[in-house]
Design a protein around this motif. Structure first.
Motif, PDB file in Angstrom:
ATOM      1  N   PHE A  33      38.890  37.172  49.555  1.00 51.10           N
ATOM      2  CA  PHE A  33      39.422  38.181  48.645  1.00 51.10           C
ATOM      3  C   PHE A  33      40.219  37.510  47.520  1.00 51.10           C
ATOM      4  O   PHE A  33      40.853  36.481  47.733  1.00 51.10           O
ATOM      5  N   TRP A  34      40.216  38.162  46.373  1.00 47.32           N
ATOM      6  CA  TRP A  34      41.135  37.807  45.293  1.00 47.32           C
ATOM      7  C   TRP A  34      41.957  39.046  44.937  1.00 47.32           C
ATOM      8  O   TRP A  34      41.410  40.119  44.642  1.00 47.32           O
ATOM      9  N   ARG A  36      45.582  40.297  42.625  1.00 49.30           N
ATOM     10  CA  ARG A  36      46.643  39.920  41.702  1.00 49.30           C
ATOM     11  C   ARG A  36      47.910  40.679  42.081  1.00 49.30           C
ATOM     12  O   ARG A  36      47.838  41.832  42.560  1.00 49.30           O
ATOM     13  N   GLN A  37      49.036  39.998  41.889  1.00 46.64           N
ATOM     14  CA  GLN A  37      50.322  40.555  42.291  1.00 46.64           C
ATOM     15  C   GLN A  37      51.206  40.665  41.070  1.00 46.64           C
ATOM     16  O   GLN A  37      51.481  39.685  40.381  1.00 46.64           O
ATOM     17  N   ASP A  38      51.658  41.883  40.798  1.00 49.37           N
ATOM     18  CA  ASP A  38      52.534  42.143  39.674  1.00 49.37           C
ATOM     19  C   ASP A  38      53.732  42.949  40.150  1.00 49.37           C
ATOM     20  O   ASP A  38      53.588  43.837  41.004  1.00 49.37           O
ATOM     21  N   PRO A  39      54.919  42.660  39.599  1.00 52.32           N
ATOM     22  CA  PRO A  39      56.136  43.373  40.038  1.00 52.32           C
ATOM     23  C   PRO A  39      55.975  44.886  39.924  1.00 52.32           C
ATOM     24  O   PRO A  39      55.525  45.401  38.899  1.00 52.32           O
ATOM     25  N   GLY A  40      56.337  45.582  40.980  1.00 51.68           N
ATOM     26  CA  GLY A  40      56.271  47.035  40.986  1.00 51.68           C
ATOM     27  C   GLY A  40      54.897  47.617  41.251  1.00 51.68           C
ATOM     28  O   GLY A  40      54.758  48.827  41.453  1.00 51.68           O
ATOM     29  N   LEU A  41      53.877  46.769  41.249  1.00 47.55           N
ATOM     30  CA  LEU A  41      52.504  47.251  41.476  1.00 47.55           C
ATOM     31  C   LEU A  41      51.921  46.729  42.783  1.00 47.55           C
ATOM     32  O   LEU A  41      50.814  47.129  43.157  1.00 47.55           O
ATOM     33  N   GLY A  42      52.620  45.858  43.449  1.00 51.60           N
ATOM     34  CA  GLY A  42      52.117  45.327  44.708  1.00 51.60           C
ATOM     35  C   GLY A  42      50.911  44.441  44.499  1.00 51.60           C
ATOM     36  O   GLY A  42      50.788  43.754  43.479  1.00 51.60           O
ATOM     37  N   LEU A  43      49.996  44.455  45.455  1.00 43.47           N
ATOM     38  CA  LEU A  43      48.777  43.658  45.377  1.00 43.47           C
ATOM     39  C   LEU A  43      47.615  44.578  45.031  1.00 43.47           C
ATOM     40  O   LEU A  43      47.432  45.619  45.664  1.00 43.47           O
ATOM     41  N   ARG A  44      46.856  44.175  44.068  1.00 41.19           N
ATOM     42  CA  ARG A  44      45.672  44.929  43.675  1.00 41.19           C
ATOM     43  C   ARG A  44      44.437  44.048  43.833  1.00 41.19           C
ATOM     44  O   ARG A  44      44.419  42.912  43.360  1.00 41.19           O
ATOM     45  N   LEU A  45      43.422  44.603  44.452  1.00 40.67           N
ATOM     46  CA  LEU A  45      42.222  43.843  44.782  1.00 40.67           C
ATOM     47  C   LEU A  45      41.310  43.726  43.570  1.00 40.67           C
ATOM     48  O   LEU A  45      40.940  44.735  42.957  1.00 40.67           O
ATOM     49  N   ILE A  46      40.928  42.488  43.251  1.00 41.20           N
ATOM     50  CA  ILE A  46      40.060  42.250  42.102  1.00 41.20           C
ATOM     51  C   ILE A  46      38.587  42.225  42.549  1.00 41.20           C
ATOM     52  O   ILE A  46      37.763  42.988  42.066  1.00 41.20           O
ATOM     53  N   TYR A  47      38.280  41.324  43.453  1.00 40.48           N
ATOM     54  CA  TYR A  47      36.937  41.178  44.011  1.00 40.48           C
ATOM     55  C   TYR A  47      37.067  40.715  45.453  1.00 40.48           C
ATOM     56  O   TYR A  47      38.057  40.109  45.835  1.00 40.48           O
ATOM     57  N   PHE A  48      36.036  40.975  46.236  1.00 45.48           N
ATOM     58  CA  PHE A  48      35.957  40.391  47.560  1.00 45.48           C
ATOM     59  C   PHE A  48      34.518  40.030  47.895  1.00 45.48           C
ATOM     60  O   PHE A  48      33.580  40.471  47.215  1.00 45.48           O
ATOM     61  N   SER A  49      34.382  39.236  48.928  1.00 50.87           N
ATOM     62  CA  SER A  49      33.060  38.755  49.328  1.00 50.87           C
ATOM     63  C   SER A  49      33.017  38.721  50.846  1.00 50.87           C
ATOM     64  O   SER A  49      33.944  38.222  51.489  1.00 50.87           O
ATOM     65  N   TYR A  50      31.954  39.254  51.426  1.00 48.60           N
ATOM     66  CA  TYR A  50      31.848  39.243  52.874  1.00 48.60           C
ATOM     67  C   TYR A  50      30.762  38.286  53.366  1.00 48.60           C
ATOM     68  O   TYR A  50      30.456  38.244  54.561  1.00 48.60           O
ATOM     69  N   ASP A  51      30.194  37.523  52.431  1.00 48.58           N
ATOM     70  CA  ASP A  51      29.198  36.531  52.840  1.00 48.58           C
ATOM     71  C   ASP A  51      28.899  35.643  51.639  1.00 48.58           C
ATOM     72  O   ASP A  51      29.168  36.023  50.489  1.00 48.58           O
ATOM     73  N   LYS A  53      27.256  34.158  48.575  1.00 51.90           N
ATOM     74  CA  LYS A  53      26.492  34.749  47.467  1.00 51.90           C
ATOM     75  C   LYS A  53      26.627  36.273  47.384  1.00 51.90           C
ATOM     76  O   LYS A  53      25.969  36.904  46.563  1.00 51.90           O
ATOM     77  N   MET A  54      27.450  36.863  48.211  1.00 50.17           N
ATOM     78  CA  MET A  54      27.689  38.301  48.127  1.00 50.17           C
ATOM     79  C   MET A  54      29.043  38.538  47.476  1.00 50.17           C
ATOM     80  O   MET A  54      29.999  37.777  47.692  1.00 50.17           O
ATOM     81  N   LYS A  55      29.148  39.607  46.702  1.00 45.12           N
ATOM     82  CA  LYS A  55      30.418  39.959  46.090  1.00 45.12           C
ATOM     83  C   LYS A  55      30.481  41.463  45.898  1.00 45.12           C
ATOM     84  O   LYS A  55      29.443  42.128  45.712  1.00 45.12           O
ATOM     85  N   GLU A  56      31.696  41.983  45.950  1.00 50.67           N
ATOM     86  CA  GLU A  56      31.924  43.408  45.762  1.00 50.67           C
ATOM     87  C   GLU A  56      33.107  43.582  44.823  1.00 50.67           C
ATOM     88  O   GLU A  56      34.097  42.851  44.929  1.00 50.67           O
ATOM     89  N   LYS A  57      33.035  44.560  43.955  1.00 50.99           N
ATOM     90  CA  LYS A  57      34.159  44.849  43.077  1.00 50.99           C
ATOM     91  C   LYS A  57      35.285  45.503  43.869  1.00 50.99           C
ATOM     92  O   LYS A  57      35.047  46.330  44.746  1.00 50.99           O
ATOM     93  N   GLY A  58      36.490  45.105  43.505  1.00 52.08           N
ATOM     94  CA  GLY A  58      37.659  45.752  44.059  1.00 52.08           C
ATOM     95  C   GLY A  58      38.136  46.859  43.136  1.00 52.08           C
ATOM     96  O   GLY A  58      37.345  47.530  42.480  1.00 52.08           O
ATOM     97  N   ASP A  59      39.430  47.007  43.047  1.00 52.33           N
ATOM     98  CA  ASP A  59      40.009  48.107  42.271  1.00 52.33           C
ATOM     99  C   ASP A  59      40.150  47.782  40.785  1.00 52.33           C
ATOM    100  O   ASP A  59      40.155  48.687  39.959  1.00 52.33           O
ATOM    101  N   ILE A  60      40.269  46.507  40.446  1.00 50.82           N
ATOM    102  CA  ILE A  60      40.495  46.128  39.038  1.00 50.82           C
ATOM    103  C   ILE A  60      39.614  44.942  38.657  1.00 50.82           C
ATOM    104  O   ILE A  60      40.094  43.893  38.272  1.00 50.82           O
ATOM    105  N   PRO A  61      38.287  45.081  38.675  1.00 51.06           N
ATOM    106  CA  PRO A  61      37.418  43.941  38.385  1.00 51.06           C
ATOM    107  C   PRO A  61      37.231  43.602  36.907  1.00 51.06           C
ATOM    108  O   PRO A  61      36.730  42.532  36.576  1.00 51.06           O
ATOM    109  N   GLU A  62      37.648  44.502  36.029  1.00 50.59           N
ATOM    110  CA  GLU A  62      37.362  44.304  34.602  1.00 50.59           C
ATOM    111  C   GLU A  62      38.018  43.031  34.088  1.00 50.59           C
ATOM    112  O   GLU A  62      39.213  42.811  34.294  1.00 50.59           O
TER     113      GLU A  62
END
Lengths: 115, 110
Positions: A33-34, A36-51, A53-62
């Motif tokens: 998983f990747w 990003r951590q910003d004050p007051g916003l906690g951790l927000r998921l950018i991308y993750f991968s479960y295998d 060559k596999m990837k999935e968008k998280g909450d803020i992939p742009e």
């Protein structure tokens, strides 16, 4: 000891530069998983991968992309860095289980400043 | 969607004080719940977890009980130490990812 290693603790880049953040885990975990951590916003998921060559968008992939060519390595790429991408980036890994991701193991973080 | 709400910080206490950090969640079903801690200059590490209703997770003197009826997972410690100064994150297990709260910064003064 389990270990997640992020390649750079501190980076300073200029607007428009291409940025690579590397993450390596030595636990043979399927999931990575990747966040990003910003004050007051906690951790927000950018991308993750479960295998490989596999990837999935998280909450803020742009503005981001990822690469997972080997099981132990997960790279985050900023194609053209912008000042609003100044942040702390955290990589994590976990083993797959029947109930989802389970415990995450985190690296120490990479603090990116974009000027 | 799934979400976690933590009490806002920062929280400042004196050594040996009682600590409570509130955490409530919104989710479908009954997800596993976690508390993570981030010490200065380090990544996050798991502090404790609970996988079903009424479970109590505990570690390093910290405790949290999974309350289904109030959708809460409050973190408590009876007597805090200076070394407990850190940022604490509540999280729930979604289908493929963990969903984190915004974090609560705790400072313990000697």
């Amino acid at each position: 000891d389990v270990k997640v290693t992020q390649s750079s603790r501190y980076l300073v880049k200029r607007t428009g530069e291409k940025v690579f953040l590397e993450c390596v885990q030595d636990m043979d975990h399927e999931n990575m998983f990747w966040y990003r951590q910003d004050p007051g916003l906690g951790l927000r998921l950018i991308y993750f991968s479960y295998d490989v060559k596999m990837k999935e968008k998280g909450d803020i992939p742009e503005g981001y992309s990822v690469s997972r060519e080997k099981k132990e390595r997960f790279s985050l790429i900023l194609e053209s860095a912008s000042t609003n991408q100044t942040s702390m980036y955290l990589c994590a890994s976990s083993v797959s289980s029947g109930r989802g991701t389970g415990e995450l193991f985190f690296g120490e973080g990479s603090r990116l400043t974009v000027l | 969607g799934d979400s976690v709400t933590q009490m806002e910080g920062p929280v400042t206490l004196s050594e040996e004080a009682f600590l409570t950090i509130n955490c409530t969640y919104t989710a479908t079903g009954y997800p596993s719940l976690f508390w993570y801690v981030q010490y200065p200059g380090e990544g996050l590490q798991l502090l404790l977890k609970a996988t079903k209703a009424d479970d109590k997770g505990s570690n390093k003197g910290f405790e949290a009980t999974y309350r289904k009826e109030t959708t809460s997972f409050h973190l408590e410690k009876g007597s805090v130490q200076v070394s407990d100064s850190a940022v604490y994150f509540c999280a729930l297990q979604g289908a493929q990812k963990l969903v984190f709260g915004q974090g609560t910064r705790l400072t313990i003064n000697p």
